[in-house]
Structures are given as C-alpha cells and as structure tokens.
Write a protein that holds these residues in place. Sequence first.
Motif, PDB file in Angstrom:
ATOM      1  N   ASP A   1       0.819  -1.215   0.000  1.00  0.00           N
ATOM      2  CA  ASP A   1       0.000   0.000   0.000  1.00  0.00           C
ATOM      3  C   ASP A   1       0.854   1.266   0.000  1.00  0.00           C
ATOM      4  OD1 ASP A   1       0.786  -0.414   2.648  1.00  0.00           O
ATOM      5  OD2 ASP A   1      -1.206  -1.125   3.243  1.00  0.00           O
ATOM      6  N   VAL A   2       2.147   1.117  -0.196  1.00  0.00           N
ATOM      7  CA  VAL A   2       3.042   2.219  -0.567  1.00  0.00           C
ATOM      8  C   VAL A   2       3.514   1.922  -1.978  1.00  0.00           C
ATOM      9  CG1 VAL A   2       5.225   3.405  -0.111  1.00  0.00           C
ATOM     10  CG2 VAL A   2       3.735   2.760   1.794  1.00  0.00           C
ATOM     11  N   LEU A   3       3.105   2.767  -2.916  1.00  0.00           N
ATOM     12  CA  LEU A   3       3.276   2.466  -4.335  1.00  0.00           C
ATOM     13  C   LEU A   3       3.924   3.648  -5.049  1.00  0.00           C
ATOM     14  CD1 LEU A   3      -0.368   1.127  -4.747  1.00  0.00           C
ATOM     15  CD2 LEU A   3       1.686  -0.263  -4.357  1.00  0.00           C
ATOM     16  N   HIS A   4       4.188   3.471  -6.352  1.00  0.00           N
ATOM     17  CA  HIS A   4       4.814   4.582  -7.067  1.00  0.00           C
ATOM     18  C   HIS A   4       4.219   4.855  -8.448  1.00  0.00           C
ATOM     19  CE1 HIS A   4       6.829   1.476  -9.360  1.00  0.00           C
ATOM     20  NE2 HIS A   4       7.347   2.386 -10.146  1.00  0.00           N
ATOM     21  N   CYS A   5       3.638   3.844  -9.111  1.00  0.00           N
ATOM     22  CA  CYS A   5       3.241   4.019 -10.502  1.00  0.00           C
ATOM     23  C   CYS A   5       1.735   3.841 -10.669  1.00  0.00           C
ATOM     24  CB  CYS A   5       3.981   3.019 -11.396  1.00  0.00           C
ATOM     25  SG  CYS A   5       3.421   3.016 -13.117  1.00  0.00           S
TER      26      CYS A   5
ATOM     27  N   VAL B   1      -0.214  11.278  -1.537  1.00  0.00           N
ATOM     28  CA  VAL B   1       0.989  11.396  -2.370  1.00  0.00           C
ATOM     29  C   VAL B   1       2.029  12.163  -1.564  1.00  0.00           C
ATOM     30  CG1 VAL B   1       1.974  12.272  -4.517  1.00  0.00           C
ATOM     31  CG2 VAL B   1      -0.355  11.358  -4.507  1.00  0.00           C
ATOM     32  N   LEU B   2       3.206  11.577  -1.434  1.00  0.00           N
ATOM     33  CA  LEU B   2       4.272  12.175  -0.639  1.00  0.00           C
ATOM     34  C   LEU B   2       5.124  13.088  -1.509  1.00  0.00           C
ATOM     35  CD1 LEU B   2       5.592  12.090   2.226  1.00  0.00           C
ATOM     36  CD2 LEU B   2       7.172  10.388   1.276  1.00  0.00           C
ATOM     37  N   GLY B   3       5.237  14.345  -1.124  1.00  0.00           N
ATOM     38  CA  GLY B   3       6.077  15.288  -1.853  1.00  0.00           C
ATOM     39  C   GLY B   3       7.545  15.043  -1.534  1.00  0.00           C
ATOM     40  N   CYS B   4       8.222  14.316  -2.414  1.00  0.00           N
ATOM     41  CA  CYS B   4       9.607  13.942  -2.116  1.00  0.00           C
ATOM     42  C   CYS B   4      10.519  14.021  -3.334  1.00  0.00           C
ATOM     43  CB  CYS B   4       9.661  12.533  -1.526  1.00  0.00           C
ATOM     44  SG  CYS B   4       8.919  11.266  -2.586  1.00  0.00           S
TER      45      CYS B   4
ATOM     46  N   VAL C   1      -1.429   8.680   7.633  1.00  0.00           N
ATOM     47  CA  VAL C   1      -0.115   9.307   7.520  1.00  0.00           C
ATOM     48  C   VAL C   1      -0.014  10.347   8.627  1.00  0.00           C
ATOM     49  CG1 VAL C   1       1.405  10.702   6.075  1.00  0.00           C
ATOM     50  CG2 VAL C   1      -0.039   8.927   5.028  1.00  0.00           C
ATOM     51  N   ARG C   2       1.046  10.216   9.443  1.00  0.00           N
ATOM     52  CA  ARG C   2       1.227  11.118  10.587  1.00  0.00           C
ATOM     53  C   ARG C   2       2.248  12.198  10.246  1.00  0.00           C
ATOM     54  NH1 ARG C   2       0.267  11.009  16.037  1.00  0.00           N
ATOM     55  NH2 ARG C   2      -0.534   8.862  15.886  1.00  0.00           N
TER      56      ARG C   2
ATOM     57  N   GLY D   1       2.048  15.766  14.685  1.00  0.00           N
ATOM     58  CA  GLY D   1       1.178  14.773  15.323  1.00  0.00           C
ATOM     59  C   GLY D   1      -0.150  14.552  14.636  1.00  0.00           C
ATOM     60  N   THR D   2      -0.485  15.390  13.675  1.00  0.00           N
ATOM     61  CA  THR D   2      -1.746  15.240  12.942  1.00  0.00           C
ATOM     62  C   THR D   2      -1.727  13.966  12.105  1.00  0.00           C
ATOM     63  OG1 THR D   2      -1.989  17.638  12.801  1.00  0.00           O
ATOM     64  CG2 THR D   2      -3.320  16.308  11.290  1.00  0.00           C
ATOM     65  N   VAL D   3      -2.814  13.222  12.152  1.00  0.00           N
ATOM     66  CA  VAL D   3      -2.937  12.003  11.347  1.00  0.00           C
ATOM     67  C   VAL D   3      -4.047  12.192  10.322  1.00  0.00           C
ATOM     68  CG1 VAL D   3      -3.446   9.540  11.327  1.00  0.00           C
ATOM     69  CG2 VAL D   3      -2.094  10.516  13.197  1.00  0.00           C
ATOM     70  N   VAL D   4      -3.700  11.982   9.061  1.00  0.00           N
ATOM     71  CA  VAL D   4      -4.681  12.028   7.981  1.00  0.00           C
ATOM     72  C   VAL D   4      -4.946  10.593   7.537  1.00  0.00           C
ATOM     73  CG1 VAL D   4      -5.206  12.856   5.653  1.00  0.00           C
ATOM     74  CG2 VAL D   4      -3.883  14.293   7.227  1.00  0.00           C
ATOM     75  N   GLU D   5      -6.198  10.176   7.602  1.00  0.00           N
ATOM     76  CA  GLU D   5      -6.529   8.801   7.210  1.00  0.00           C
ATOM     77  C   GLU D   5      -6.265   8.603   5.722  1.00  0.00           C
ATOM     78  OE1 GLU D   5     -10.476   7.761   8.278  1.00  0.00           O
ATOM     79  OE2 GLU D   5     -10.146   8.022  10.450  1.00  0.00           O
ATOM     80  N   ARG D   6      -5.496   7.576   5.403  1.00  0.00           N
ATOM     81  CA  ARG D   6      -5.200   7.216   4.015  1.00  0.00           C
ATOM     82  C   ARG D   6      -5.086   5.694   3.931  1.00  0.00           C
ATOM     83  NH1 ARG D   6      -6.717  10.918   0.676  1.00  0.00           N
ATOM     84  NH2 ARG D   6      -8.128  11.026   2.474  1.00  0.00           N
ATOM     85  N   ALA D   7      -5.536   5.139   2.821  1.00  0.00           N
ATOM     86  CA  ALA D   7      -5.421   3.697   2.594  1.00  0.00           C
ATOM     87  C   ALA D   7      -4.210   3.348   1.735  1.00  0.00           C
ATOM     88  CB  ALA D   7      -6.692   3.174   1.926  1.00  0.00           C
ATOM     89  N   VAL D   8      -3.716   4.351   0.995  1.00  0.00           N
ATOM     90  CA  VAL D   8      -2.599   4.154   0.079  1.00  0.00           C
ATOM     91  C   VAL D   8      -1.722   5.391   0.120  1.00  0.00           C
ATOM     92  CG1 VAL D   8      -1.916   3.801  -2.339  1.00  0.00           C
ATOM     93  CG2 VAL D   8      -4.010   2.733  -1.463  1.00  0.00           C
ATOM     94  N   LEU D   9      -0.403   5.193   0.035  1.00  0.00           N
ATOM     95  CA  LEU D   9       0.520   6.317  -0.088  1.00  0.00           C
ATOM     96  C   LEU D   9       1.380   6.092  -1.326  1.00  0.00           C
ATOM     97  CD1 LEU D   9       1.561   8.965   1.167  1.00  0.00           C
ATOM     98  CD2 LEU D   9       3.326   7.603   2.316  1.00  0.00           C
ATOM     99  N   VAL D  10       1.421   7.096  -2.178  1.00  0.00           N
ATOM    100  CA  VAL D  10       2.209   7.019  -3.411  1.00  0.00           C
ATOM    101  C   VAL D  10       3.446   7.902  -3.256  1.00  0.00           C
ATOM    102  CG1 VAL D  10       2.215   7.468  -5.894  1.00  0.00           C
ATOM    103  CG2 VAL D  10       0.158   6.556  -4.792  1.00  0.00           C
ATOM    104  N   VAL D  11       4.604   7.345  -3.602  1.00  0.00           N
ATOM    105  CA  VAL D  11       5.861   8.087  -3.485  1.00  0.00           C
ATOM    106  C   VAL D  11       6.603   8.026  -4.814  1.00  0.00           C
ATOM    107  CG1 VAL D  11       6.032   7.498  -1.041  1.00  0.00           C
ATOM    108  CG2 VAL D  11       7.259   6.114  -2.720  1.00  0.00           C
ATOM    109  N   ALA D  12       7.507   8.971  -4.991  1.00  0.00           N
ATOM    110  CA  ALA D  12       8.370   8.965  -6.176  1.00  0.00           C
ATOM    111  C   ALA D  12       9.790   8.671  -5.708  1.00  0.00           C
ATOM    112  CB  ALA D  12       8.319  10.317  -6.891  1.00  0.00           C
TER     113      ALA D  12
END
Length: 339
Positions: free
Chosen positions: A133-137, A152-155, A215-216, A220-231
């Motif tokens: 559930d951490v993906l890229h494409c 989506v992680l700004g990285c 995603v924390r 300390g704020t947590v945003v509910e997410r089922a998937v995180l996409v990274v580059a």
Amino acid sequence: MTDRPMNDGYDVVIVGGGAAGLSGALTLARARRSVLVIDAGAPRNTPAEGVRGLPALDGIAPTEYLARVRAEVRGYGAHVVDGEVEAVGRTGDGFAVTSADGRTVRARRLLVTSGLVDELPNVPGLRDRWGRDVLHCPYCHGWEIRDRAVGVLGCGPLSVHQALLLRQWSADVTFFAHTVPPTDEEAEQLAARGIRVVAGTVASLEVAGDRLVGVRSADGTVVERAVLVVAPRMVARAGFLTGLGLWPVEHPSGAGEHIPCDPGGATDVAGVWVAGNVADPSAQVGAAAAAGAAAAIRINADLVAEETRRAVAARRDPFSAEHEARVCASVLGDRRHGL
C-alpha cells in the motif's frame, strides 16, 4: 555464479535476467547466437502481487513471468545462471565478464539489463509497506487503488505530477508537501483538481492489522489514508561498468540516474548495449521487454556486419581464411555444447 555448466566464451553476455534481459536473450538465441544471461535474482517488482498492463498476461505474478520466460530462453539453447557481475573489462576485441565468485567468461558483445534500485524517502515504515500500500506508478497500480483514500508524498520533482495523475483514479487524493512543497502554480493546479495539500513533513505511517490506515505529520496530525504514493529516486545498477568508462548520469526527468543510449540501446562504448530500467527508469515490463528485443536485433546485426567483414578479408587472404575457419569452428563448438 551457479554451478551450471557454462562455456568460456559467448557471442553475447547479458547482465540481468528481468524482462529486458530475457527478451533480448530470446531474440538472440532464436538468431542462433550463443548467449549467457547472468541474473542477480533481485527483480525490482518482487514486492508487487502481479504484473499489470502486460497484454495476455495481465496480473501474472512476477516470479511466474520470469520462470516462464527463462524456460523459453533455455529451450533455444541459451544459458541462464544465477550470479552477480562484479566487473567488466576489455579483452582483445571483446569483453571479460567477472562475477562476484571470481569466475570470468568472454563476450563478443554485452547487453546490460541490470535494472535499478528504488531509493525511498527516509520515513519510518515506508520500506515495509513498499509494493503493497506504498506504491509509485499509477499505471501499474491505479486500477487496484481506484476510489480509495490516496496520499501522495512530496519527495521529488515528479511528486505533484503523480498527484495530478492519481486524480484520474480517485476523487480522494491528498498531497503531503513533506520535503517538496508545491509552487504557487502547482498549488493552483492541485486546488483546481480538488486535491488537498497538507503542509509540513511526514513523520511516520499509521498501520493497523497489517494495512496502512493513515499518515502522521511531524506535528502529530494524522490524515486517514489507505494508500501512499511516493516517487523514489531511481538509480541504475551499473557500478560494474565503470571499468569500461560507463557511468550513470542524471536522467532528464530528475528522477534519478541511468545509462544513456541511442534509440536502439547502443551506449558510447562500442559493443555495449543497455535496455530496460537501467536505461529508462520509467519503463514497465512490456516496454522493457520491447527494448531488450530491439537491442538484441541491433546486436545481431552488428555481429553479422563484423562476420561479413572478416569473411571478405578471409576471401582475399588465405592465411586469414584459415584463421577465420578456426574461429568459426570454435564458435560452432560452443553452440553445440549449449544447454
């Protein structure tokens, strides 16, 4: 390398046994070339459940796909062995390929399809979820995560582009600015598409029941997410080529490093071709396989041209002809002793 029988020399040695390497091997073996594939056994897509978007084989497990193609390649007489190439150097008009266990084989030509390494951001828990559930494409996984809560992680330089792409698959997309906050223009684009932007860095992932649930942020704020996409930063596996003067360089996209080549896979070093993710970080399995076949066709044409030049020289010089006969006999002998 494995203890499977091998010859001392081959028309072509292929470094890397993924889609590009095995496709190249299949093409060359069918062209009656002696071929050795050396595979380190670390395919990039191992964590994925299936290969997506591959016609007629959509969803096939990566390991099953590779096993099928290996069997096809071996059926045409090519050798496929497990091992890691440590160095490649010039020897005469060819190459010496040395493995980590000290064995060396000769090659008239070299096809490098060794792939790349995905360097992930330093966020706790990210690597453990990679490929699940951490993906890229989005083209590899978008359909499977459609209509879910996507982060989506700004990285990296492609992160905003990822977020805008993912909006095609889900209306619930959140962009975590992390280390690459959007520019004013990008922020306007994200807002226009209904993509929420969360400022600040990401501290960790929230996991429950072996699934991503949020995603924390560092505050300390947590945003509910089922998937995180990274580059990820994509870095070519090509350190063994430095002895030939071939070094990875920055890819024009800014996404990482690759080995540059012409449209047919030829590098700046005569006799060396590249294909797949080592040359094109964004290539999916189908594109990588196509690039491997295209490079193989050009390698075979290059070998034919060399053999033709030698044959013409042999016709003009009887002593050269005698030498050429010995060379041909040696090559044919290698092929007769194939697996």
